[in-house]
Design a protein around this motif. Structure first.
Motif, PDB file in Angstrom:
ATOM      1  N   TRP A  46       0.845  -1.200   0.000  1.00 33.31           N
ATOM      2  CA  TRP A  46       0.000   0.000   0.000  1.00 33.31           C
ATOM      3  C   TRP A  46       0.885   1.256   0.000  1.00 33.31           C
ATOM      4  CZ3 TRP A  46      -5.382   0.922   0.308  1.00 33.31           C
ATOM      5  CH2 TRP A  46      -5.754   2.214   0.704  1.00 33.31           C
ATOM      6  N   ALA A  47       1.913   1.257   0.874  1.00 30.60           N
ATOM      7  CA  ALA A  47       2.782   2.433   0.995  1.00 30.60           C
ATOM      8  C   ALA A  47       3.478   2.735  -0.332  1.00 30.60           C
ATOM      9  CB  ALA A  47       3.812   2.206   2.100  1.00 30.60           C
ATOM     10  N   SER A  50       0.843   3.762  -3.098  1.00 31.38           N
ATOM     11  CA  SER A  50       0.178   5.057  -2.875  1.00 31.38           C
ATOM     12  C   SER A  50       0.910   6.200  -3.564  1.00 31.38           C
ATOM     13  CB  SER A  50       0.055   5.342  -1.377  1.00 31.38           C
ATOM     14  OG  SER A  50       1.325   5.542  -0.816  1.00 31.38           O
ATOM     15  N   ARG A  51       2.170   5.973  -3.953  1.00 30.47           N
ATOM     16  CA  ARG A  51       2.924   7.009  -4.674  1.00 30.47           C
ATOM     17  C   ARG A  51       2.531   7.075  -6.147  1.00 30.47           C
ATOM     18  NH1 ARG A  51       4.910  10.200  -0.779  1.00 30.47           N
ATOM     19  NH2 ARG A  51       5.918   9.015   0.839  1.00 30.47           N
ATOM     20  N   ALA A  53      -0.896   5.961  -7.348  1.00 31.66           N
ATOM     21  CA  ALA A  53      -2.337   6.101  -7.564  1.00 31.66           C
ATOM     22  C   ALA A  53      -2.762   7.550  -7.344  1.00 31.66           C
ATOM     23  CB  ALA A  53      -3.087   5.186  -6.614  1.00 31.66           C
ATOM     24  N   ARG A  54      -3.892   7.919  -7.921  1.00 31.86           N
ATOM     25  CA  ARG A  54      -4.355   9.305  -7.802  1.00 31.86           C
ATOM     26  C   ARG A  54      -5.583   9.439  -6.913  1.00 31.86           C
ATOM     27  NH1 ARG A  54      -2.477  12.730 -12.367  1.00 31.86           N
ATOM     28  NH2 ARG A  54      -4.294  13.961 -11.861  1.00 31.86           N
ATOM     29  N   SER A  55      -6.125   8.342  -6.501  1.00 37.12           N
ATOM     30  CA  SER A  55      -7.266   8.419  -5.584  1.00 37.12           C
ATOM     31  C   SER A  55      -7.268   7.152  -4.744  1.00 37.12           C
ATOM     32  CB  SER A  55      -8.584   8.538  -6.353  1.00 37.12           C
ATOM     33  OG  SER A  55      -8.825   7.336  -7.046  1.00 37.12           O
ATOM     34  N   ARG A  56      -7.992   7.211  -3.645  1.00 35.72           N
ATOM     35  CA  ARG A  56      -8.024   6.037  -2.764  1.00 35.72           C
ATOM     36  C   ARG A  56      -8.665   4.814  -3.447  1.00 35.72           C
ATOM     37  NH1 ARG A  56      -7.124   5.516   2.992  1.00 35.72           N
ATOM     38  NH2 ARG A  56      -7.978   3.523   3.582  1.00 35.72           N
ATOM     39  N   TRP A 135       4.100  17.188  -1.218  1.00 32.60           N
ATOM     40  CA  TRP A 135       3.774  15.983  -1.978  1.00 32.60           C
ATOM     41  C   TRP A 135       3.006  16.339  -3.260  1.00 32.60           C
ATOM     42  CZ3 TRP A 135       4.400  11.593  -3.975  1.00 32.60           C
ATOM     43  CH2 TRP A 135       3.344  10.872  -4.528  1.00 32.60           C
ATOM     44  N   VAL A 138       5.520  17.704  -5.674  1.00 30.11           N
ATOM     45  CA  VAL A 138       6.360  16.617  -6.190  1.00 30.11           C
ATOM     46  C   VAL A 138       5.561  15.762  -7.170  1.00 30.11           C
ATOM     47  CG1 VAL A 138       7.510  14.454  -5.528  1.00 30.11           C
ATOM     48  CG2 VAL A 138       7.954  16.543  -4.254  1.00 30.11           C
ATOM     49  N   ARG A 139       4.308  15.529  -6.849  1.00 36.89           N
ATOM     50  CA  ARG A 139       3.474  14.724  -7.753  1.00 36.89           C
ATOM     51  C   ARG A 139       3.298  15.436  -9.099  1.00 36.89           C
ATOM     52  NH1 ARG A 139      -2.097  12.063  -5.788  1.00 36.89           N
ATOM     53  NH2 ARG A 139      -2.764  14.215  -5.626  1.00 36.89           N
ATOM     54  N   ILE A 153      12.683   7.707  -9.373  1.00 38.19           N
ATOM     55  CA  ILE A 153      12.653   8.794  -8.384  1.00 38.19           C
ATOM     56  C   ILE A 153      11.827   8.384  -7.162  1.00 38.19           C
ATOM     57  CG2 ILE A 153      11.784  11.140  -7.961  1.00 38.19           C
ATOM     58  CD1 ILE A 153      14.408  11.105  -9.474  1.00 38.19           C
ATOM     59  N   ASP A 157      14.131   8.460  -4.061  1.00 42.40           N
ATOM     60  CA  ASP A 157      13.993   9.706  -3.288  1.00 42.40           C
ATOM     61  C   ASP A 157      12.795   9.734  -2.351  1.00 42.40           C
ATOM     62  OD1 ASP A 157      16.255  10.664  -4.419  1.00 42.40           O
ATOM     63  OD2 ASP A 157      15.239  11.712  -6.050  1.00 42.40           O
ATOM     64  N   LEU A 158      11.746   8.984  -2.669  1.00 46.59           N
ATOM     65  CA  LEU A 158      10.577   9.000  -1.788  1.00 46.59           C
ATOM     66  C   LEU A 158      10.558   7.788  -0.849  1.00 46.59           C
ATOM     67  CD1 LEU A 158       7.866  10.286  -4.275  1.00 46.59           C
ATOM     68  CD2 LEU A 158       9.000  11.569  -2.473  1.00 46.59           C
TER      69      LEU A 158
END
Lengths: 199, 98
Positions: A46-47, A50-51, A53-56, A135, A138-139, A153, A157-158
């Motif tokens: 998930w972690a 989550s970087r 995806a654009r929505s839950r 965030w 960065v996104r 990246i 970096d994240l």
């Protein structure tokens, strides 16, 4: 009448199993064992996901797809590599496929997910707000990169993974990872200039 | 100038790193959804092929080659000449009035 409740003892026995035993069971087609493994690895997947995806809801679908990929790939897993490494390799490559297949659609969508804004539990928390704004910026920069650069990246970096680990997860050479990271950061800095966001 | 750019990007990345975009996963309905997905997750033909390892391919390839050579040598007198002969021979096997 004699009654023996076996289900009372089952969880105790199963909780004593080591991870490798769960993996062997799951690789043999035991769905229960796989669900157990999926529940323990889900937060890590998930972690990372989550970087990208654009929505839950999109993130939930992506994580679900990654878990299904793991289930399908389990019979081919060989225990010469740590299971966690194999899981994260499948997850990272699945995220890369997701980025490539959704690129066109992502370009036409709005940048900030409204659900992410609503998820702000404490608006007074300046630090959290600052992190969220960072965030979002960065996104925005990551959206300008191609899928490979974005993946590099994100991992370097994240997620603060090393070059060697990133190379192992992506299947690319260390030199390739370094060159990609260097070029991607340059593109991000250039775009930061264009946006006039740097101080 | 370049140093300033680098530090501002680094600062952004450091802040962004600490942000969890969608919080923690909810466990509500997780098992149900996963079990439903697994129930319909039959591997496709391409995935079955992809799951074959290079070792399997390396083992099978010489066997197939040997079988092909064996059949070719055994039937070398019956083999058709040229593409036309090959096509007419295979066409003869089809259940069609050609």
């Amino acid at each position: 009448m004699f009654f023996f409740d076996t289900t009372r003892f089952k969880p105790t026995v199963e909780s004593e199993l080591s991870e490798s035993e769960w993996v062997v069971r799951a690789a043999g087609g035991d769905e229960e064992a796989f669900v157990h493994l999926a529940a323990s690895y889900r937060p890590r997947i998930w972690a990372t996901a989550s970087r990208f995806a654009r929505s839950r809801p999109e993130l939930e679908d992506l994580v679900q797809d990654l878990l299904v990929k793991l289930w399908r790939g389990l019979p081919g897993y060989r225990s010469d590599a740590p299971f966690e490494h194999w899981v994260m390799t499948v997850a990272v490559r699945g995220c890369y496929d997701f980025l490539r297949s959704n690129r066109r659609r992502r370009e036409s969508e709005c940048l900030v997910d409204p659900a992410d804004r609503r998820d702000d539990r404490d608006p007074a928390d300046e630090r959290e707000r600052s992190r969220r704004e960072a965030w979002e910026t960065v996104r925005l920069l990551l959206e300008q990169l191609d899928a490979k650069d974005r993946l590099v990246i994100t991992l370097l970096d994240l997620e603060e993974r090393g070059v060697r680990e990133t190379a192992a997860l992506t299947g690319w050479s260390e030199a390739n990872v370094k060159v990609r990271a260097h070029r991607a950061r340059k593109k991000m800095r250039d775009h930061l200039h264009e946006l006039g966001l740097e101080p | 100038m370049k140093h300033e750019d680098l530090s501002s990007l680094d600062r952004l990345l450091a802040e962004a790193r600490r942000h969890r975009p969608f919080g923690e996963p909810s466990s509500f309905g997780f098992e149900t959804r996963l079990r439903a997905a697994l129930a319909t997750a039959a591997p496709s033909f391409a995935e079955c092929l992809a799951s074959l390892s290079w070792r399997f391919s390396a083992t099978v390839f010489p066997v197939i080659l040997a079988a092909f050579l064996f059949l070719a040598m055994r039937h070398h007198d019956d083999l058709p000449e040229g593409v036309g002969g090959l096509v007419s021979q295979w066409a003869g096997l089809l259940p069609l009035p050609i």
